[in-house]
Design an enzyme around this catalytic site. Structure first.
Site, mmCIF file in Angstrom:
data_model
loop_
_atom_site.group_PDB
_atom_site.id
_atom_site.type_symbol
_atom_site.label_atom_id
_atom_site.label_comp_id
_atom_site.label_asym_id
_atom_site.label_seq_id
_atom_site.Cartn_x
_atom_site.Cartn_y
_atom_site.Cartn_z
ATOM 1 N N CYS A 111 0.828 -1.206 0.000
ATOM 2 C CA CYS A 111 0.000 0.000 0.000
ATOM 3 C C CYS A 111 0.863 1.258 0.000
ATOM 4 O O CYS A 111 0.521 2.257 -0.647
ATOM 5 C CB CYS A 111 -0.911 0.024 1.227
ATOM 6 S SG CYS A 111 -1.988 -1.410 1.369
ATOM 7 N N THR A 112 1.973 1.216 0.713
ATOM 8 C CA THR A 112 2.870 2.372 0.758
ATOM 9 C C THR A 112 3.373 2.710 -0.639
ATOM 10 O O THR A 112 3.402 3.882 -1.042
ATOM 11 C CB THR A 112 4.049 2.090 1.707
ATOM 12 O OG1 THR A 112 3.536 1.853 3.026
ATOM 13 C CG2 THR A 112 5.030 3.245 1.740
#
Length: 211
Positions: free
Chosen positions: A45-46
């Protein structure tokens, strides 16, 4: 509720990193992307949110707004943004919905219990200015999304909304497009003055009309 292409995107009110948002009002006359990620402070997600932040200029050129979502609270989202900037080089400036009660996630079918009972999958919705769903893509949690592909589809949707064409396999901005079979050769003469190449009566290639 099972959402399908052409359905009106469900409206909702939610807390985000930019304050409370009423979704349809936030979209306004723009195109929009709503995309879910399983949770904050996770590696895939980062990278995704950093890349969407990097593409801001590309989305702006197309009149597209982006909104993320996870089940974590706003304070968690805001703290995580610093990690994204540090590791990816870009700070997300789009709102990220806090959905700890999974209200929006359930409204949009982002919970897939057979895959994960707790966290949202990686779902993407592209929504047009009429608030209609034009694209839905769902990825497993272990696979990062291809946002270049999502940009490509938006290019296709915006082009084919304006002209009676379709885009062929792997089409990219500036490449030839297909004249839809419903357009006769006679009608095509006025609509496509650059001409076309007939491979089959149902397969006619013409230069992209807005280039």
């Amino acid at each position: 509720m099972s959402l399908r292409l052409g359905d009106t995107a469900p409206d909702f009110t939610a807390e985000t990193t930019q304050g409370p948002v009423k979704f349809h009002d936030w979209i306004g006359d723009s195109w929009a992307i709503l995309f879910s990620h399983p949770r904050d402070y996770t590696p895939v997600c980062t990278t995704e949110l950093g890349y969407v932040a990097r593409l801001k200029g590309d989305f702006d050129k197309r009149g597209v707004k982006c909104m993320g979502l996870s089940i974590d609270p706003v304070d968690s989202h805001k703290g995580w943004m610093n990690d994204i900037k540090e590791t990816q080089g870009y700070l997300p400036t789009f709102p990220v919905v806090a959905d700890p009660e999974r209200k929006v996630a359930n409204l949009y079918g982002m919970m897939h219990p057979a895959h994960d009972e707790v966290y949202t999958v990686r779902t993407v919705f592209v929504i047009d200015p009429k608030k209609k769903i034009r694209l839905m893509i769902t990825y497993p949690q272990t696979t990062g999304r291809n946002f270049d592909e999502i940009l490509r589809v938006i290019d296709s949707l915006q082009l084919t909304d304006g002209y009676r064409v379709a885009t062929p396999v792997n089409w990219k901005q500036g490449e030839d497009v297909i004249i839809v079979p419903a357009v006769s050769d006679e009608e095509a003469k006025s609509k496509f003055p650059k001409g076309w190449k007939t491979l089959k009566p149902y397969l006619r290639l013409t230069p992209q009309p807005n280039k």
